[in-house]
Structures are given as structure tokens and as C-alpha cells.
Design an enzyme around this catalytic site. Structure first.
Site, PDB file in Angstrom:
ATOM      1  N   ARG A  38       2.646  -9.188  -8.507  1.00  0.00           N
ATOM      2  CA  ARG A  38       3.609  -9.453  -9.576  1.00  0.00           C
ATOM      3  C   ARG A  38       4.970  -9.579  -8.913  1.00  0.00           C
ATOM      4  O   ARG A  38       5.179  -9.120  -7.781  1.00  0.00           O
ATOM      5  CB  ARG A  38       3.633  -8.292 -10.567  1.00  0.00           C
ATOM      6  CG  ARG A  38       2.459  -8.328 -11.514  1.00  0.00           C
ATOM      7  CD  ARG A  38       2.451  -7.114 -12.399  1.00  0.00           C
ATOM      8  NE  ARG A  38       3.507  -7.120 -13.406  1.00  0.00           N
ATOM      9  CZ  ARG A  38       3.746  -6.109 -14.237  1.00  0.00           C
ATOM     10  NH1 ARG A  38       3.000  -5.000 -14.163  1.00  0.00           N
ATOM     11  NH2 ARG A  38       4.708  -6.187 -15.130  1.00  0.00           N
ATOM     12  N   HIS A  39       5.937 -10.184  -9.601  1.00  0.00           N
ATOM     13  CA  HIS A  39       7.319 -10.207  -9.116  1.00  0.00           C
ATOM     14  C   HIS A  39       7.788  -8.765  -8.954  1.00  0.00           C
ATOM     15  O   HIS A  39       7.207  -7.835  -9.545  1.00  0.00           O
ATOM     16  CB  HIS A  39       8.190 -10.933 -10.140  1.00  0.00           C
ATOM     17  CG  HIS A  39       7.979 -10.398 -11.522  1.00  0.00           C
ATOM     18  ND1 HIS A  39       8.558  -9.239 -11.957  1.00  0.00           N
ATOM     19  CD2 HIS A  39       7.177 -10.855 -12.525  1.00  0.00           C
ATOM     20  CE1 HIS A  39       8.162  -8.994 -13.187  1.00  0.00           C
ATOM     21  NE2 HIS A  39       7.309  -9.954 -13.558  1.00  0.00           N
ATOM     22  N   ASN A  54      11.989  -5.502 -17.258  1.00  0.00           N
ATOM     23  CA  ASN A  54      11.010  -4.422 -17.100  1.00  0.00           C
ATOM     24  C   ASN A  54      11.702  -3.074 -17.271  1.00  0.00           C
ATOM     25  O   ASN A  54      11.191  -2.173 -17.928  1.00  0.00           O
ATOM     26  CB  ASN A  54      10.334  -4.457 -15.713  1.00  0.00           C
ATOM     27  CG  ASN A  54       9.403  -5.636 -15.513  1.00  0.00           C
ATOM     28  OD1 ASN A  54       9.255  -6.153 -14.407  1.00  0.00           O
ATOM     29  ND2 ASN A  54       8.752  -6.079 -16.568  1.00  0.00           N
ATOM     30  N   ARG A  68      12.270 -14.470 -11.704  1.00  0.00           N
ATOM     31  CA  ARG A  68      11.833 -13.230 -11.064  1.00  0.00           C
ATOM     32  C   ARG A  68      10.757 -13.429  -9.992  1.00  0.00           C
ATOM     33  O   ARG A  68      10.671 -12.652  -9.048  1.00  0.00           O
ATOM     34  CB  ARG A  68      11.413 -12.185 -12.107  1.00  0.00           C
ATOM     35  CG  ARG A  68      10.367 -12.608 -13.137  1.00  0.00           C
ATOM     36  CD  ARG A  68      10.378 -11.587 -14.271  1.00  0.00           C
ATOM     37  NE  ARG A  68       9.337 -11.714 -15.275  1.00  0.00           N
ATOM     38  CZ  ARG A  68       9.370 -12.547 -16.313  1.00  0.00           C
ATOM     39  NH1 ARG A  68      10.372 -13.388 -16.457  1.00  0.00           N
ATOM     40  NH2 ARG A  68       8.388 -12.537 -17.208  1.00  0.00           N
ATOM     41  N   GLU A 100       4.693 -16.556 -17.240  1.00  0.00           N
ATOM     42  CA  GLU A 100       4.140 -15.451 -18.012  1.00  0.00           C
ATOM     43  C   GLU A 100       3.714 -15.902 -19.403  1.00  0.00           C
ATOM     44  O   GLU A 100       4.205 -16.913 -19.933  1.00  0.00           O
ATOM     45  CB  GLU A 100       5.175 -14.307 -18.079  1.00  0.00           C
ATOM     46  CG  GLU A 100       4.709 -13.027 -18.774  1.00  0.00           C
ATOM     47  CD  GLU A 100       3.396 -12.447 -18.248  1.00  0.00           C
ATOM     48  OE1 GLU A 100       2.427 -13.213 -18.046  1.00  0.00           O
ATOM     49  OE2 GLU A 100       3.317 -11.216 -18.068  1.00  0.00           O
ATOM     50  N   HIS A 155       2.797 -12.968 -12.778  1.00  0.00           N
ATOM     51  CA  HIS A 155       3.161 -12.007 -13.830  1.00  0.00           C
ATOM     52  C   HIS A 155       1.958 -11.165 -14.245  1.00  0.00           C
ATOM     53  O   HIS A 155       0.822 -11.517 -13.958  1.00  0.00           O
ATOM     54  CB  HIS A 155       3.689 -12.772 -15.038  1.00  0.00           C
ATOM     55  CG  HIS A 155       4.833 -13.668 -14.693  1.00  0.00           C
ATOM     56  ND1 HIS A 155       6.139 -13.293 -14.804  1.00  0.00           N
ATOM     57  CD2 HIS A 155       4.856 -14.931 -14.174  1.00  0.00           C
ATOM     58  CE1 HIS A 155       6.924 -14.283 -14.405  1.00  0.00           C
ATOM     59  NE2 HIS A 155       6.170 -15.285 -14.017  1.00  0.00           N
TER      60      HIS A 155
END
Ligand SMILES: O=P(O)(O)OC[C@H]1O[C@@](CO)(OP(=O)(O)O)[C@@H](O)[C@@H]1O
Length: 449
Positions: free
Chosen positions: A222-223, A229, A273, A293, A358
Site C-alpha cells: 500500500r502507499h 489515513n 499517495r 482506490e 491501495h
């Protein structure tokens, strides 16, 4: 005749032993199941082992051994019977009949039986004369089969080669011009395609043409942690948080360590991201919109708590069936699987790829490789600041999780048990009181906190 809606296809494998038929069958099943197409493999070898027992020497496969020939025929018929029943009762769409099917006579029987039940037949032949490939297949797959349990590997390999010789005596390659078929020659060097018309058949054929068996690794990350987040917000196109940037700084070293001297390509989504996370990686890069995403529609930029307050019914419906729930004006996980299909196809063609994407998009791709059911897919754990390495093997994938020692928030929302509405609760409470007014021994369901 079968209509477009109730199309049923039997993929009938053809090929000498150790030509990768079971590998191909497993791959087709995994791919179609991932797409939501009900698919099942019927392996005649398994029926034969159950009917005739294990540890059969190569002489069992000699065409002059009439007892054994009868048992093998019985196994083929039992698998066919179960396959037809599965189509009828389970409403299956694609069955894969995995056996050598190496004579014109056997194939004519299969086609006739299947046609009588309105089942279309796609023959898939794997032809290979490359000794190295055959020996590797015997070593990797056949020697661990229950047929050779407890037998010295060299003796087992020798016996298996003799078994192949028996099959070669009567093997006839596909030449039936009126059949629908694909021949895969020397694992992808050449293909022969005959009379393939239907949508689903073409899809299977296209998938087979993209498969290769060269060793490869796939890395998912994931980023790094994003500003959204940190704030518990979903969707958006936020920048990385300071800890997310630290993850981006740490990523090149981790990748180099596990990549060795293999070449690598990095794929990211088109979102800030993931592009920021990849920025220090010195490999060829490609940005895919398809990796973006899950589109959360009207909920974009909200926290789960805000969604629960503003769209309580939607929130509950998502918990009930997360795979199929589609955000208002957005997407469902089911939509995402379809959006990611071209990415999977490219992944099958390529060798070493690192995908920075994502939570939801990685879940879908991970589920394809790890064979997850649709109801488990949206709950797969894909933590932040962790690289997942997948190494495809004959019938599955080995996985490793490399966690980078940089703190990040946990964005995982576990599955919430079904909610009990106030009406259901009232009904339940009244049923606790028996006719005489005594409390019956019925426990109340656990309510989510
Ligand atoms: O399907 P769920 O479990 O809600 O997870 C998907 C969500 O994960 C998130 C984070 O909560 O992914 P990401 O970190 O890639 O932005 C959301 O943007 C996305 O909606």
C-alpha cells in the site's frame, strides 16, 4: 439449445501426462472463480485413485492391461456423471474435465455425452516435447502425488517416464476440424486455435495465451500512511503523512534486499499517495488508473463514523455483503475485480513487478493469487508499511510479509456481526417468555458494540 444466459462450457483437457494439464485447470478455475463465474475441476486421476487404489506401477497404464483399462474407463465415466450433475444441480457455468483424453474415440464420447446435455465443449491440448520441462514437472508435481507416497524419488521418476511411454503408444493429437479447441505448444511458444466463437470461450483462450511458467515474484505494497489515513477519512487524493514519507524513504532498501539482481518494474495507481511512495525507487514505472482506490462515491472524504450517521442503511448493507455493496455514485468490490482484470492479465504476462496501490485494490489482486472467496476478499489484511511478496508455485502461491519498522495507523475495519433491529429484538424477547410465562432457555444474540 442453451441461451446466452445459461451458457455451460466443459473445458476438456488433452495431453500426455506431465504436460501441465492440472496446472492449467487450476489456473482457469481460479481466474473464472475470481471473476464470479461458477467453475469446478473434475480430475479423473482422483477418481481413478479412489476406485483402483494408490501406488499403481506403470504397468497399470499399459493398454494391454484390460482390468486396469476397465477401471480407468469407470473412473472417466464417474467423473463425467458428477460433472453433468454439477451443471444440473449446482447450476455451474464452466467445468474442467482434467484427464489425458488422448484418443479420438475418447474425445468423441465426451463430446457426444456433453452435447446431449447442451454443454459446449472447449478442448484444451497441451503439447510439449521439451524433456527439461517434462522432467521439472515430474519433479515438482508428480513425485508428491499420492501415487508415489513413500517411493524413492528416482524410482518414482523412472516409473513415471514409463507410464508416459504407455500413453504415447495410443496418443492422438487433436486434428478434429469440427471441434472447438486451443493447442498450447511448448508452453506458450505457439498456439493453434480452432472454431472459438463464444464470449466465455474467447475469454478462456485469451487468458491461456497470457500465461507463462517462467519463475517470477510479485510484490504488493500500500502507499505510505496518508494524511487521510491519519484523519480516518476514506477515499480522496491526499498527500503522504510524515510517517508515510519515511516509508517511501525506506522502501528502496527493502526492495533491493529481496529483489537480488532480478529486473523490476514498478506499477502505481494514478493517485498522489502511491506516486509519492514510489518516488525514490529507481526502476521503470507505470501509472495505472485501473489501480486507483475503490471509488467511494458520495462518501468520499468521510470517516466511517460519519457514513454510519449520514447513511445508516448503506452502512449496514455494506456490513451485510461487503463484496457486492456499491457506494452511492461509486463502486463495489465486484466492480473493482472487473476493473482490475486487465491488470491481472498483465501480471500473468510479466515477471517481477512491484505494485504500489491501495487497501481495496490490493485485496482484489491478492485474492486472485491466494484464491480467496468473494466473502473473505474485502476483509483480507493488507496493513500499511508492509510489503507482501508472492511467489507463484505449481498450484498456489507462497507469501511473505515484510513489515517496515515505521508506525502507521491501522485502517482495518473487521467484519461486523449482523445487526439485530429493534423489531427482531422485541420478537426475540417475547419468544424468551414461554406460554406459562417462564423464561425459556434461549440466549439473546450478541449485539455489535
Ligand atoms: O473496503 P474498506 O475496508 O472500507 O477499505 C477501503 C478503504 O481503505 C482506504 C483507507 O481507509 O484505502 P487507502 O488507504 O488506500 O486510501 C480508503 O480510502 C478506502 O475506501
Amino acid at each position: 439449445m442453451a441461451t446466452r444466459q445459461d451458457i455451460r462450457i466443459a473445458c476438456v483437457m488433452v495431453g500426455l501426462p506431465a504436460r501441465g494439464k492440472t496446472y492449467i485447470s487450476t489456473k482457469i478455475r481460479r481466474y473464472l472463480t475470481w471473476l464470479g463465474i461458477k467453475t469446478q475441476v473434475f480430475n479423473v486421476g482422483g477418481y481413478r485413485q479412489r476406485l483402483a487404489g494408490l501406488n499403481k506401477p506403470h504397468t497399470f497404464f499399459d493398454a494391454n492391461n484390460s482390468d486396469a483399462m476397465n477401471q480407468r474407463k469407470e473412473a472417466a465415466e464417474a467423473a463425467m456423471k458428477d460433472m453433468i450433475q454439477w451443471f444440473e444441480k449446482e447450476k455451474g457455468t464452466v467445468a474442467i474435465y482434467d484427464a489425458t483424453n488422448g484418443t479420438r474415440e475418447r474425445r468423441a464420447w465426451l463430446r457426444q455425452e456433453l452435447a446431449a446435455h447442451d454443454i459446449e465443449v472447449l478442448f484444451i491440448e497441451s503439447l510439449c516435447d521439451d524433456e527439461k520441462v517434462i522432467l521439472a514437472n515430474i519433479r515438482d508435481v508428480k513425485l508428491s502425488s499420492p501415487d508415489y507416497e513413500g517411493i524413492n524419488p528416482d524410482d518414482a521418476a523412472k516409473d513415471f517416464m514409463e507410464r508416459i511411454e504407455h500413453y504415447k503408444e495410443f496418443y492422438e493429437t487433436l486434428t478434429e476440424d469440427d471441434y472447438t479447441y486451443i493447442k498450447l505448444i511448448d508452453v506458450g511458444k505457439q498456439y493453434v486455435i480452432n472454431k472459438v466463437h463464444g464470449y466465455l470461450e474467447s475469454k478462456i483462450v485469451y487468458y491461456l495465451m497470457n500465461l507463462h511458467v517462467r519463475p517470477k515474484r510479485i510484490w504488493f505494497s500500500r502507499h505510505g500512511e496518508s494524511q487521510f489515513n491519519l484523519e480516518d477519512k476514506i477515499g480522496g487524493d491526499a498527500d503522504l503523512s510524515p510517517r508515510g514519507q519515511m516509508y517511501a524513504d525506506a522502501l528502496p532498501e527493502l526492495i533491493e534486499k529481496h529483489l537480488g539482481d532480478r529486473p523490476l518494474t514498478v506499477w502505481t495507481s494514478s493517485m498522489k499517495r502511491t506516486i509519492q511512495t514510489a518516488r525514490h525507487l529507481q526502476y521503470p514505472k507505470k501509472h495505472w488508473k485501473a489501480l486507483d482506490e475503490l471509488n467511494t462515491g458520495v462518501c468520499d472524504g468521510m470517516t466511517y463514523q460519519e457514513i454510519e450517521e449520514q447513511y445508516p442503511e448503506d452502512f449496514a448493507r455494506r456490513d451485510e455483503d461487503k463484496f457486492n455493496y456499491r457506494y452511492r455514485g461509486g463502486e463495489s468490490y465486484r466492480d473493482l475485480v472487473l476493473r482490475l482484470e486487465p491488470v491481472i492479465m498483465e501480471l500473468e504476462r510479466h515477471e517481477n513487478i512491484l505494485i504500489i496501490a491501495h487497501q481495496a485494490t490490493i485485496r482484489c489482486m491478492y485474492a486472485y493469487f491466494m484464491n480467496l472467496e468473494h466473502d473473505e476478499l474485502p476483509y483480507a489484511r493488507i496493513p500499511l508499511h508492509t510489503v507482501i511478496e508472492l511467489v507463484p508455485r505449481a498450484y498456489g502461491c507462497e507469501e511473505k510479509f515484510y513489515k517496515v519498522n515505521i508506525e502507521a495507523v491501522d485502517t482495518y475495519r473487521p467484519k461486523v456481526p449482523p445487526r439485530t433491529t429493534s423489531n427482531q429484538l422485541k420478537e426475540h424477547e417475547t419468544s424468551r417468555i414461554g406460554a406459562s410465562g417462564e423464561i425459556a432457555d434461549i440466549s439473546l444474540p450478541v449485539l455489535p458494540l
